[in-house]
Enzyme design. Structure first.
Site, PDB file in Angstrom:
ATOM      1  N   HIS A  22      -4.034  30.927 -10.519  1.00 32.75           N
ATOM      2  CA  HIS A  22      -4.563  30.410  -9.246  1.00 32.75           C
ATOM      3  C   HIS A  22      -3.673  29.307  -8.646  1.00 32.75           C
ATOM      4  CE1 HIS A  22      -6.551  27.046 -11.321  1.00 32.75           C
ATOM      5  NE2 HIS A  22      -7.525  27.775 -11.798  1.00 32.75           N
ATOM      6  N   HIS A  76     -17.243  27.209 -21.603  1.00 27.21           N
ATOM      7  CA  HIS A  76     -16.804  27.024 -20.214  1.00 27.21           C
ATOM      8  C   HIS A  76     -16.901  28.384 -19.521  1.00 27.21           C
ATOM      9  CE1 HIS A  76     -14.570  25.778 -16.785  1.00 27.21           C
ATOM     10  NE2 HIS A  76     -13.350  25.850 -17.257  1.00 27.21           N
ATOM     11  N   GLU A  78     -15.603  29.357 -16.640  1.00 27.68           N
ATOM     12  CA  GLU A  78     -14.517  29.841 -15.770  1.00 27.68           C
ATOM     13  C   GLU A  78     -13.990  31.158 -16.344  1.00 27.68           C
ATOM     14  OE1 GLU A  78     -11.410  27.014 -14.752  1.00 27.68           O
ATOM     15  OE2 GLU A  78     -10.764  28.294 -13.095  1.00 27.68           O
ATOM     16  N   ASP A  80     -11.243  32.694 -16.833  1.00 28.64           N
ATOM     17  CA  ASP A  80     -10.158  32.896 -17.802  1.00 28.64           C
ATOM     18  C   ASP A  80     -10.696  32.851 -19.228  1.00 28.64           C
ATOM     19  OD1 ASP A  80     -10.610  30.201 -17.070  1.00 28.64           O
ATOM     20  OD2 ASP A  80      -8.690  29.556 -17.899  1.00 28.64           O
ATOM     21  N   HIS A 143     -13.831  21.001 -17.554  1.00 29.21           N
ATOM     22  CA  HIS A 143     -13.237  21.062 -16.249  1.00 29.21           C
ATOM     23  C   HIS A 143     -14.231  21.433 -15.141  1.00 29.21           C
ATOM     24  CE1 HIS A 143     -10.695  24.201 -13.827  1.00 29.21           C
ATOM     25  NE2 HIS A 143     -10.676  23.076 -13.182  1.00 29.21           N
ATOM     26  N   ASP A 162     -10.752  23.508 -22.076  1.00 32.94           N
ATOM     27  CA  ASP A 162      -9.516  23.260 -21.318  1.00 32.94           C
ATOM     28  C   ASP A 162      -8.822  21.943 -21.707  1.00 32.94           C
ATOM     29  OD1 ASP A 162      -9.637  25.559 -19.791  1.00 32.94           O
ATOM     30  OD2 ASP A 162     -10.561  24.595 -18.067  1.00 32.94           O
ATOM     31  N   TYR A 190      -0.247  20.541 -17.325  1.00 29.46           N
ATOM     32  CA  TYR A 190      -1.625  21.059 -17.300  1.00 29.46           C
ATOM     33  C   TYR A 190      -2.589  19.977 -16.799  1.00 29.46           C
ATOM     34  CZ  TYR A 190      -5.763  23.624 -18.597  1.00 29.46           C
ATOM     35  OH  TYR A 190      -6.955  24.291 -18.533  1.00 29.46           O
ATOM     36  N   HIS A 221      -6.394  26.757 -24.297  1.00 27.93           N
ATOM     37  CA  HIS A 221      -5.080  27.218 -23.837  1.00 27.93           C
ATOM     38  C   HIS A 221      -3.998  26.558 -24.686  1.00 27.93           C
ATOM     39  CE1 HIS A 221      -6.650  28.959 -20.113  1.00 27.93           C
ATOM     40  NE2 HIS A 221      -7.254  27.822 -19.831  1.00 27.93           N
TER      41      HIS A 221
HETATM   42 FE1  FEO Z   1     -11.168  25.791 -16.476  1.00 27.82          FE
HETATM   43 FE2  FEO Z   1      -9.110  27.517 -18.596  1.00 27.82          FE
HETATM   44  O1  FEO Z   1     -10.467  27.254 -17.355  1.00 27.82           O
END
Ligand code: FEO
Length: 397
Positions: A22, A76, A78, A80, A143, A162, A190, A221
């Site tokens: 994104h 989370h 989100e 991903d 996040h 995250d 990041y 990640h």
């Molecule tokens: Fe906030 Fe890796 O997603």
């Protein structure tokens, strides 16, 4: 797959080829980390992006029959991390999803979760897997509003979602298997591009996490921190508290090289100040928004330059300002500069943006028509010296 501690394995996906997350320039790829905790009962902590559900399920199946997974933790929502949940919940027929109330609300906006077994968990409860326990820490806005950490006290193991992550595709999984300066740089990139707006929440999270004994931080990640915890925790402390380096940043765009010549004169002045300040010059159409944000994170002083195009600043400079406004970089010292043919609109818009950002203006906007004269170059040179002098002062945001 790699083992964090006995019977806790990384089962995620390495996305070697992603180059745009994104708008984040993921030039080194990314990973979506998921972890399998096998005990008397088994929990899958976090999942992956939807296209990689098969990899995740294959990795899990190498360790245990899918029907024997008892819990899936969603830290989370989100996509991903949660994008593969529909496939995962279908493939794990006996699993109960563990998440907080906010996360359930978010997931139900994305998916039809009516057929899932869901247990809402809160920080004052824990789930025993047998010899090990899952406990939970809500970390709103680190996040997203529903974000949480999962912690296994018996292993001093924190699944930090995250936080502390990096976008980095590697064949190794741990921080001691990669060069630390590069790893911290990726963690900084990041932080700058994902976490910056939530510095206050990061500070609260760090305070809460400080009460936990932690040996391993396993983010969702990038590489897992098992050796360099002091370094990454200190870095998060510095970034989230708005500590600046002795650093000045000159960002500009140019049409027929006049604003470019002004930027070079500012650079020369700043470098000639020779006071130990790191001075960076970035042409915003020859770099990425991701790099701009990363350099901006700890820059104390900033010069912004643009000519006028159609009574506006140059479009990529507008994109930069839009991006850094969203990231809420605060308390910089700055000035604007730029050339034009007949209307100083570009530089005036930049000066106005500095006011909107509530940064401290350290010099009047430097404006010129067509080409900078020797006198204007001298003004730019002096402003460059001032930029470096300002960046040399220890300032906190
Ligand atoms: Fe906030 Fe890796 O997603």
């Amino acid at each position: 797959m790699q083992e964090l501690v006995r019977h806790v394995d990384w089962v995620g996906h390495v996305d070697w080829n992603i180059r745009d997350f994104h708008s984040y320039d993921t030039h080194r790829g990314a990973t979506y980390n998921a972890y399998l905790v096998r005990d008397t009962e088994t929990a899958l902590v976090d999942t992956v992006k939807a296209p990689f559900a098969d990899t995740l399920l294959r990795n899990v199946a190498e360790k245990i029959e899918l029907s024997k997974v008892d819990y899936v933790v969603c830290n989370h929502a989100e996509l991903d991390h949660a994008g593969s949940l529909p496939a995962v919940m279908q493939a794990l027929p006996n699993a109960t999803l563990l998440c907080n109330a906010k996360c359930r609300e978010t997931l139900s906006a994305y998916f039809d979760i009516s057929g899932w077994s869901v247990k809402v968990v809160s920080p004052d409860e824990s789930i025993s897997l047998g010899n090990r326990t899952l406990s939970f820490l809500n970390t709103p806005m680190v996040h997203w509003p529903e974000s949480m950490f999962t912690y296994i006290p018996e292993e001093k193991l924190l699944f930090s979602m995250d936080a502390f992550g990096q976008h980095l595709a590697t064949s190794v999984r741990f921080d001691d298997q990669w060069a630390l300066p590069h790893l911290l740089q990726e963690a900084k990139t990041y932080y700058a591009n994902i976490v910056t707006p939530y510095g206050k929440q990061v500070q609260k999270t760090l305070e809460a996490a400080a009460g936990l004994p932690i040996s391993i931080i396993a983010p969702s990640h990038g590489l897992i921190w098992r050796k360099h915890l002091p370094e990454i925790l200190a870095a998060y402390q510095a970034w989230s508290s708005g500590k600046y380096a002795r650093k000045a940043l000159i960002l500009y765009d140019t049409m027929w090289e006049s604003t470019g010549q002004m930027a070079e004169a500012i650079l020369r002045g700043a470098v000639e100040e020779n006071n130990g300040v790191d001075v960076q010059l970035l042409h915003v159409r020859k770099t990425t928004l991701t790099r701009v944000a990363t350099e901006m994170l700890d820059a104390a002083a900033v010069a912004l330059g643009s000519p006028t195009l159609n009574m506006m600043m140059m479009p990529q400079m507008a994109a930069v300002l839009n991006y850094i406004r969203g990231l809420k970089f605060s308390s910089k010292s700055a000035f604007a500069f730029g050339s034009c043919g007949w209307a100083h609109a570009g530089v005036e818009h930049l000066a106005h943006s500095i006011e909107e950002l509530q940064w401290t203006r350290i010099h009047e906007p430097i404006k010129v028509k067509y080409r900078p004269s020797e006198a204007v170059r001298e003004t730019c040179h002096s402003a460059g010296r001032l930029l470096a002098q300002t960046a040399a002062k220890p300032v906190a945001g």
